[in-house]
Design a protein around this motif. Structure first.
Motif, short mmCIF file in Angstrom:
data_model
loop_
_atom_site.label_atom_id
_atom_site.label_comp_id
_atom_site.label_asym_id
_atom_site.label_seq_id
_atom_site.Cartn_x
_atom_site.Cartn_y
_atom_site.Cartn_z
N UNK A 1 7.05 2.41 24.43
CA UNK A 1 7.27 0.99 24.21
C UNK A 1 7.85 0.71 22.83
N UNK A 2 7.56 1.57 21.86
CA UNK A 2 8.20 1.43 20.55
C UNK A 2 9.71 1.68 20.66
N UNK A 3 10.08 2.66 21.49
CA UNK A 3 11.51 2.93 21.69
C UNK A 3 12.20 1.74 22.34
N UNK A 4 11.56 1.14 23.32
CA UNK A 4 12.16 -0.03 23.99
C UNK A 4 12.32 -1.18 23.00
N UNK A 5 11.24 -1.48 22.27
CA UNK A 5 11.29 -2.60 21.33
C UNK A 5 12.31 -2.36 20.23
N UNK A 6 12.32 -1.12 19.69
CA UNK A 6 13.28 -0.82 18.63
C UNK A 6 14.71 -0.88 19.17
N UNK A 7 14.93 -0.41 20.39
CA UNK A 7 16.27 -0.43 20.97
C UNK A 7 16.76 -1.86 21.13
N UNK A 8 15.86 -2.76 21.56
CA UNK A 8 16.25 -4.16 21.71
C UNK A 8 16.62 -4.77 20.36
N UNK A 9 15.77 -4.55 19.36
CA UNK A 9 16.04 -5.12 18.03
C UNK A 9 17.31 -4.53 17.43
N UNK A 10 17.45 -3.22 17.53
CA UNK A 10 18.62 -2.57 16.95
C UNK A 10 19.90 -2.98 17.68
N UNK A 11 19.82 -3.16 18.99
CA UNK A 11 21.00 -3.60 19.75
C UNK A 11 21.43 -5.00 19.31
N UNK A 12 20.45 -5.87 19.07
CA UNK A 12 20.78 -7.21 18.59
C UNK A 12 21.46 -7.14 17.23
N UNK A 13 20.93 -6.31 16.34
CA UNK A 13 21.53 -6.21 15.01
C UNK A 13 22.90 -5.54 15.05
N UNK A 14 23.12 -4.63 16.00
CA UNK A 14 24.45 -4.03 16.13
C UNK A 14 25.50 -5.07 16.51
N UNK A 15 25.07 -6.12 17.19
CA UNK A 15 25.97 -7.22 17.54
C UNK A 15 25.76 -8.40 16.60
#
Length: 371
Positions: free
Chosen positions: A25-39
């Motif tokens: 779940x940390x991977x999912x949450x981090x992926x969502x946050x990092x994807x937002x920041x990448x955009x």
């Protein structure tokens, strides 16, 4: 083996990782946050994502458009939040905008201006209408508290804190990942060569590492930045020069232990090359120890960047730095939102990364199956 048809070992490692619920779940949450920041440019920007002007579609976040491209008078880039520029876009570039922009916009919304039929234009803005370096036009002394537009308030130069956190999160993670990847490659290769060959090769490498590790990194950074302009890639290079030694000792110990095992001796007797033995047979056994160190390297790199920015020896002052936000919190105790934002950003970022790499480490450990 292709990525769409992974090996049984890869599937077993992925299952082990997924069974570690905290890491998963940390991977999912981090992926969502990092994807937002990448955009980030689509989320927080002082330029529209899309502009429709006279039937043409334009993307100002990717391309420079002067004001003259919308019927204005200046060759400089259009200030899209300016009422006159907004009027030019909506009304199709009519000169009447400069006399009464608000009235022309209202007329344009009805479809006519001064008896002319017009094609109404429009702009699509990001959720946060500020970039990391945009000055917020609000009355009052900075830093300003939060409101409906500035969700986390502003800093001491009236820049939107939320926008700077989004860009700063992306910058910190990318910096840490780049430095960790380069340092890992160099450190693993150096440790593998030392441990595999031993003897005078190991002796010379160890003495060189002892000399280089005794060099004060902070002083080198201060000296270089007093001569050269501060930049992202220069800081990456300096950090890699001092960071690659973190993995050398671990990998060296694993190779020293494995070099005399039976399967290595058998491979040598069969004429297998040194490089193949090191990369194909010995390195996988050293991966667990290497992955154990990666969370500390990544979190340490992020902390190093924040420390350098806090001290004023990191990225340029205009960069969206979380360390610089922490520095502002120190000097603006009357604005507690700065300190809380910096603290929770670092806490969430570092915690998620540590949990993820704990799961990766356990997935590569053959003794852990999470059954």
């Amino acid at each position: 083996m292709s990525m769409f048809n992974p090996s049984p070992l890869t599937r077993r490692r992925w299952r082990n990782f997924c069974r570690n619920r905290r890491a998963y779940w940390s991977l999912i949450l981090f992926s969502v946050i990092f994807s937002i920041t990448l955009m980030a440019e689509f989320v927080a920007n002082d330029k529209p994502i899309l502009v429709q002007y006279r039937g043409e579609y334009r993307m100002p976040i990717f391309k420079f458009y002067p004001e003259t491209a919308f019927g204005g008078d200046f060759q400089t880039e259009a200030i899209y939040r300016d009422p006159e520029v907004e009027c030019l876009i909506v009304s199709g570039g009519l000169d009447a905008c400069f006399d009464d922009p608000e009235g022309v916009i209202e007329d344009a919304q009805d479809g006519e201006v001064a008896g002319e039929a017009i094609e109404k234009g429009w702009t699509l803005w990001p959720i946060i209408p500020y970039s990391y370096d945009t000055a917020v036009d609000r009355p009052g002394a900075a830093p300003l508290p939060r409101n409906s537009e500035n969700w986390l308030g502003t800093d001491d130069t009236k820049r939107d804190v939320m926008a700077r956190v989004i860009y700063g999160f992306r910058l910190s993670v990318l910096f840490a990942l780049i430095v960790t990847a380069l340092s890992t490659v160099i450190g693993v290769l150096a440790g593998a060569v030392q441990g595999y060959f031993g003897g005078w090769v190991d002796l010379v490498f160890q003495r060189a590492i002892e000399i280089w590790s005794s060099t004060p990194q902070l002083y080198v950074i201060i000296i270089l930045f007093s001569i050269l302009p501060r930049s992202f890639w220069l800081l990456v290079g300096i950090t890699v020069l001092f960071g690659w030694m973190a993995l050398v000792g671990v990998v060296r110990a694993e190779f020293l232990r494995a070099r005399n095992l039976e399967y290595v001796r058998a491979a040598k007797a069969l004429g297998v090359g040194n490089l193949r033995i090191m990369m194909r047979h010995m390195l996988p056994n050293a991966m667990v120890a290497t992955l154990t160190m990666l969370p500390f390297i990544i979190t340490g790199t992020i902390a190093l960047l924040a420390m350098l920015d806090f001290l004023g020896f990191g990225l340029p002052s205009s960069a969206p730095s979380l360390g610089e936000l922490t520095r502002q919190a120190q000097f603006n105790l009357q604005a507690p939102w700065l300190a809380f934002t910096a603290f929770f950003t670092f806490a969430i970022m570092l915690s998620l990364l540590v949990f993820i790499f704990e799961g990766v480490r356990d997935a590569f450990d053959p003794r852990k199956t999470f059954e």
